[in-house]
Design a protein around this motif. Structure first.
Motif, mmCIF file in Angstrom:
data_model
loop_
_atom_site.group_PDB
_atom_site.id
_atom_site.type_symbol
_atom_site.label_atom_id
_atom_site.label_comp_id
_atom_site.label_asym_id
_atom_site.label_seq_id
_atom_site.Cartn_x
_atom_site.Cartn_y
_atom_site.Cartn_z
ATOM 1 N N ASP A 101 -11.776 8.891 2.840
ATOM 2 C CA ASP A 101 -11.829 9.249 1.428
ATOM 3 C C ASP A 101 -11.241 10.634 1.222
ATOM 4 O OD1 ASP A 101 -13.082 7.020 0.100
ATOM 5 O OD2 ASP A 101 -14.857 7.487 1.264
ATOM 6 N N HIS A 106 -5.984 3.911 2.294
ATOM 7 C CA HIS A 106 -7.235 4.061 1.552
ATOM 8 C C HIS A 106 -8.356 3.328 2.287
ATOM 9 C CE1 HIS A 106 -10.142 3.510 -1.739
ATOM 10 N NE2 HIS A 106 -9.585 4.593 -2.259
ATOM 11 N N PRO A 107 -9.593 3.844 2.232
ATOM 12 C CA PRO A 107 -10.712 3.207 2.939
ATOM 13 C C PRO A 107 -10.945 1.743 2.556
ATOM 14 C CG PRO A 107 -11.330 5.410 2.272
ATOM 15 C CD PRO A 107 -9.996 5.149 1.641
ATOM 16 N N SER A 108 -10.469 1.327 1.392
ATOM 17 C CA SER A 108 -10.650 -0.071 0.999
ATOM 18 C C SER A 108 -9.878 -1.022 1.906
ATOM 19 C CB SER A 108 -10.215 -0.272 -0.462
ATOM 20 O OG SER A 108 -8.836 0.048 -0.626
ATOM 21 N N PHE A 109 -8.919 -0.481 2.691
ATOM 22 C CA PHE A 109 -8.168 -1.295 3.643
ATOM 23 C C PHE A 109 -8.747 -1.210 5.059
ATOM 24 C CE2 PHE A 109 -4.965 -0.695 0.332
ATOM 25 C CZ PHE A 109 -4.359 -1.950 0.266
ATOM 26 N N ASP A 124 0.827 -1.195 0.000
ATOM 27 C CA ASP A 124 0.000 0.000 0.000
ATOM 28 C C ASP A 124 0.870 1.256 0.000
ATOM 29 O OD1 ASP A 124 1.034 -0.532 2.457
ATOM 30 O OD2 ASP A 124 -0.813 -0.291 3.568
ATOM 31 N N TYR A 182 -8.503 5.815 8.033
ATOM 32 C CA TYR A 182 -8.972 5.520 6.683
ATOM 33 C C TYR A 182 -10.016 6.566 6.301
ATOM 34 C CZ TYR A 182 -7.190 1.001 8.338
ATOM 35 O OH TYR A 182 -6.414 0.010 8.892
ATOM 36 N N SER A 186 -10.971 -2.638 6.652
ATOM 37 C CA SER A 186 -11.282 -3.894 7.335
ATOM 38 C C SER A 186 -10.078 -4.460 8.076
ATOM 39 C CB SER A 186 -11.783 -4.932 6.326
ATOM 40 O OG SER A 186 -10.782 -5.214 5.358
ATOM 41 N N GLU A 219 -0.140 5.057 -0.495
ATOM 42 C CA GLU A 219 -0.973 5.793 0.443
ATOM 43 C C GLU A 219 -0.283 7.062 0.951
ATOM 44 O OE1 GLU A 219 -3.802 4.854 0.322
ATOM 45 O OE2 GLU A 219 -3.717 2.739 -0.146
#
Length: 278
Positions: free
Chosen positions: A134, A178-181, A36, A132, A183, A39
């Protein structure tokens, strides 16, 4: 041990486990080498957009363009401002963590007590919770940088306070993803050598068939001494990966021979049902 103590989980391979236990060495890897790595730049892009956007909204085109120019120059020096980190998750036995960070489930997960890690994270080390978002617009650095540039007299120039704030921004970018991470629920043990101007550890290099990686070895034994603790208190569990063929008794013998009898009693096997690869 109290059930109220928080645990941080470090997903890795058995070679890294051996480094931690045999050599008391935890590697802080260059974030630019991580999956990542972008980032850091995403954070700086977001910060630039937020600050320059505020100037444009106020009709100050000159400061907006100057802000964009200094950020463009900063990003050209990305490697100079690279941070180094060891990554942890708050999730135990997590499928995504096994896949991404523990040799596709063939590795091991090391459970650390968060309170003791925080005591060990003395400056310039810091234990940072990853955020995290956007948009970076809500970060406190936006207002800080805006105020400093707004107070800057024309012709605009780089000041010591702006320079320090940009250094803080690079350091903060090490704990942004990034917000996709999201979790992953991640926490990082971070050092940013450029920010403090020192780090009393010499970097090393790991050579693979594909490339050379730079990292900083952190002496866990020394950090334990500073925190008045020991590794057997800090590490409370070892979880063998769901795809690993590692024998529990052999791992326990290995731990016992190293003198970690308490950790040897806390070896478990993952219950995560990763799909077998064909």
């Amino acid at each position: 041990m109290s059930s109220n103590i928080n645990i941080l989980y470090h997903y890795t391979d058995f070679a890294a486990l051996d480094g931690i236990l045999s050599n008391s060495e935890l590697r802080l890897n260059n974030i630019l080498n991580m999956n990542d790595a972008s980032e850091m730049i995403l954070f700086m892009n977001g910060l630039c957009k937020a600050v320059s956007g505020m100037f444009r909204e106020n009709g100050d085109q000159e400061r907006a363009e100057w802000t964009e120019r200094i950020f463009s120059e900063e990003k050209e020096q990305e490697f100079v401002y690279s941070a180094y980190a060891a990554c942890f998750s708050r999730y135990r036995d997590d499928a995504a963590q096994w896949e991404r960070y523990a040799n596709r489930g063939h590795g091991v997960c090391i459970a650390f007590r968060e309170d003791l890690l925080r005591k060990m994270a003395i400056e310039p080390l810091s234990l940072q919770t990853v955020f995290y978002q956007d948009e970076v617009g809500s970060h406190e650095l936006v207002d800080n940088l805006y105020q400093l540039i707004d107070q800057n007299e024309c012709p605009l120039k780089m000041t010591q306070k702006i320079r320090e704030t940009l250094n803080h921004a690079w350091a903060a970018s090490a704990a942004f993803k990034h917000p996709s991470f999201a979790s992953e629920n991640e926490v990082r043990l971070v050092v940013s050598p450029f920010e403090h101007g020192y780090f009393d550890v010499q970097p090393r290099y790991h050579i693979t068939k594909e490339r050379i990686k730079k990292y900083y070895p952190v002496n866990m034994r020394e950090l334990c001494r500073i925190a008045d603790t020991n590794l057997e208190d800090v590490i409370v569990e070892l979880i063998i990966g769901p795809e690993s063929t590692q024998s529990v008794p052999i791992l326990q013998d290995y731990l016992t021979d190293l003198g970690y009898t308490a950790i040897a009693k806390q070896v478990t096997h993952s219950a995560c049902p990763l799909r077998q690869r064909i």
